[in-house]
Design a protein around this motif. Structure first.
Motif, short mmCIF file in Angstrom:
data_model
loop_
_atom_site.label_atom_id
_atom_site.label_comp_id
_atom_site.label_asym_id
_atom_site.label_seq_id
_atom_site.Cartn_x
_atom_site.Cartn_y
_atom_site.Cartn_z
N LEU A 17 16.33 -2.15 -2.59
CA LEU A 17 16.67 -3.56 -2.79
C LEU A 17 15.61 -4.46 -2.17
O LEU A 17 15.31 -5.53 -2.71
CB LEU A 17 18.04 -3.85 -2.18
N PHE A 18 15.06 -4.05 -1.03
CA PHE A 18 13.99 -4.83 -0.42
C PHE A 18 12.83 -5.01 -1.40
O PHE A 18 12.34 -6.12 -1.60
CB PHE A 18 13.48 -4.14 0.85
N LYS A 19 12.41 -3.89 -1.97
CA LYS A 19 11.26 -3.96 -2.89
C LYS A 19 11.59 -4.80 -4.12
O LYS A 19 10.72 -5.52 -4.63
CB LYS A 19 10.84 -2.54 -3.30
N ALA A 20 12.84 -4.73 -4.57
CA ALA A 20 13.25 -5.53 -5.73
C ALA A 20 13.18 -7.02 -5.44
O ALA A 20 13.03 -7.83 -6.36
CB ALA A 20 14.67 -5.16 -6.16
N CYS A 21 13.27 -7.38 -4.15
CA CYS A 21 13.22 -8.79 -3.76
C CYS A 21 11.86 -9.18 -3.17
O CYS A 21 11.73 -10.27 -2.59
CB CYS A 21 14.34 -9.10 -2.76
N GLY A 22 10.89 -8.30 -3.30
CA GLY A 22 9.53 -8.64 -2.88
C GLY A 22 9.22 -8.44 -1.42
O GLY A 22 8.23 -8.98 -0.92
N ILE A 23 10.03 -7.67 -0.69
CA ILE A 23 9.78 -7.40 0.72
C ILE A 23 8.96 -6.11 0.83
O ILE A 23 9.37 -5.07 0.30
CB ILE A 23 11.10 -7.28 1.50
N SER A 24 7.84 -6.17 1.52
CA SER A 24 6.96 -5.01 1.63
C SER A 24 7.54 -3.96 2.57
O SER A 24 8.07 -4.28 3.64
CB SER A 24 5.58 -5.45 2.15
N VAL A 25 7.45 -2.69 2.15
CA VAL A 25 7.91 -1.56 2.95
C VAL A 25 6.81 -0.49 2.96
O VAL A 25 5.94 -0.49 2.09
CB VAL A 25 9.22 -0.96 2.39
N PRO A 26 6.82 0.41 3.93
CA PRO A 26 5.80 1.48 3.93
C PRO A 26 5.94 2.38 2.71
O PRO A 26 7.04 2.54 2.15
CB PRO A 26 6.12 2.25 5.22
N ARG A 27 4.84 2.98 2.32
CA ARG A 27 4.89 3.97 1.25
C ARG A 27 5.70 5.18 1.71
O ARG A 27 5.58 5.61 2.87
CB ARG A 27 3.48 4.42 0.86
N GLY A 28 6.54 5.71 0.82
CA GLY A 28 7.35 6.84 1.25
C GLY A 28 8.11 7.49 0.12
O GLY A 28 8.07 7.02 -1.04
N VAL A 29 8.79 8.57 0.45
CA VAL A 29 9.58 9.31 -0.53
C VAL A 29 10.78 9.92 0.19
O VAL A 29 10.67 10.38 1.34
CB VAL A 29 8.74 10.41 -1.22
#
Length: 395
Positions: free
Chosen positions: A11-23
């Motif tokens: 949801l963060f990414k859907a709202c434009g909030i940057s997060v670390p790369r991960g899986v």
């Protein structure tokens, strides 16, 4: 509905909030064909409880070998009573600052509250330096409120301006998904000057999930297990019809006394009464808020579909805003008639509220004709006494 960190970051990414790369992985073997583009990793156990860092739920690793070892150790481990089934592997990003920002719905003020601290990380809940600013809903959110919160928390001007942009995106997430809580802890300031959400805590309002068909996260586990068919069916009642409440809270338990409660407080007290008399509830559920008859009927059929029942206790306090006749006669009793095989065990009803006398008169007449073993108690009889009567009838 609490979200796991990796779900919140979707949801963060859907709202434009940057997060670390991960899986996110559920099995260490998933790493065999995975080409990580970063050497240093943070391996994070995905649990809904707090304090996982102190419990060993976060490991910092270098290289694929250490990462695999950490994933293998965490999968299947228990953290604060919760079994780890998913692990999030993220790039370990070097940072120069660690902050906290969040938005929570304050049930006392009945408005959202912006929160910020210059000291993010472990034990933020007990920190006394968290700035809080309530959102006046007649005016709404504004970047000024975000900056006010951040300056109150002691952020410098440059960081406050950058973090206020993150606050704006959090606010959009908070509104868009009907959240009761969104938190970033920690919010890292990287060596490159970027603000990165290193963790995500998101709680969605269960009563509003029906409005979000795009939210397809798996149901949360009940008592460490998957929801069963009855639990899913009960919760679907309120999801499809929001008038009143019936079934949104439903758990199957190990006992053999079916429960239809009215109001959560009285229901919890009733559970204690059952246990005191040596009986054990088969489920936990309630209805309230004057739900339509068809919702009570559906819930009745679900509750009584459990095999091996020895009794039913339908009880609650005086419900001043619930039509007892409508919910009992056209709801409960109509559902009771459709239960197969026909219940022969004792049924104890303790109700009070609008049109209760008419409801009891009708039910007594028809229960006798239809051959049900029903015992009635009105508002003048304590709930505890009706529970004692059920124990005598069952034993």
């Amino acid at each position: 509905m609490k979200l796991y960190e990796h779900e919140g970051k979707v949801l963060f990414k859907a709202c434009g909030i940057s997060v670390p790369r991960g899986v996110a992985v559920k099995n260490a073997s998933e790493l065999d064909g995975l080409l990580l583009s970063f050497e240093s990793t943070a391996v994070k156990a995905q649990v809904l409880t707090g304090g996982r860092g102190k419990a060993g739920g976060i490991k910092l690793c270098h290289g694929l070998g250490e990462t695999k070892q950490a994933v293998t150790a965490q999968l299947g481990a228990t953290i604060h009573g919760e079994v780890v089934e998913t692990v999030l592997i993220e790039e370990l990003v070097q940072h120069s600052g660690e902050y906290y920002i969040g938005i929570a719905y304050d049930t006392t003020l009945r408005v959202p509250v912006l929160m910020a601290s210059r000291e993010g990380g472990i034990d933020i809940e007990s920190a006394g330096n968290v700035a809080r600013v309530a959102v006046d809903l007649s005016i709404g959110y504004s970047p000024f409120l975000a900056r006010e919160t951040l300056f109150m928390a002691g952020f410098d001007r440059e960081t406050a301006l950058a973090a206020s942009s993150i606050f704006g995106k959090l606010w959009q997430l908070f509104k868009r998904y009907d959240c009761t809580l969104v938190e970033i802890n920690p919010l890292h300031s990287t060596n490159d000057g970027e603000l990165l959400a290193d963790d995500a805590k998101v709680i969605l309002d269960d009563t509003a999930l029906w409005r979000h068909k795009d939210v397809t996260f798996p149901p949360r586990k009940v008592f460490g297990r998957e929801e069963n068919e009855r639990e899913r069916a009960a919760k679907a009642i309120d999801r499809e019809d929001t008038r009143g409440v019936a079934g949104s809270v439903y758990f199957d338990l190990d006992g053999d006394i079916a429960i239809l409660g009215i109001g959560g407080g009285g229901l919890l007290s009733g559970m204690d009464v059952l246990l005191a008399h040596g009986l054990h509830p088969a489920n936990y559920t309630e209805y309230s808020g004057n739900p339509p008859a068809e919702k009570v009927k559906a819930l009745t059929k679900i509750v009584l579909s459990k095999p091996g029942l020895r009794g039913l206790w339908h009880f609650g306090g005086t419900a001043n805003l619930t039509d007892v006749y409508e919910t009992m006669v056209n709801g409960f009793y109509t559902g009771l008639l459709e239960v197969t095989p026909k219940p022969t065990y004792p049924i104890v009803i303790r109700r009070g509220g609008p049109r209760d006398k008419e409801a009891f008169a009708w039910l007594k007449e028809h229960a006798a004709k239809d051959g049900f073993n029903i015992h009635f108690f009105d508002r003048n009889t304590p709930i505890t006494e009706s529970g004692k009567k059920l124990a005598e009838l069952v034993q």
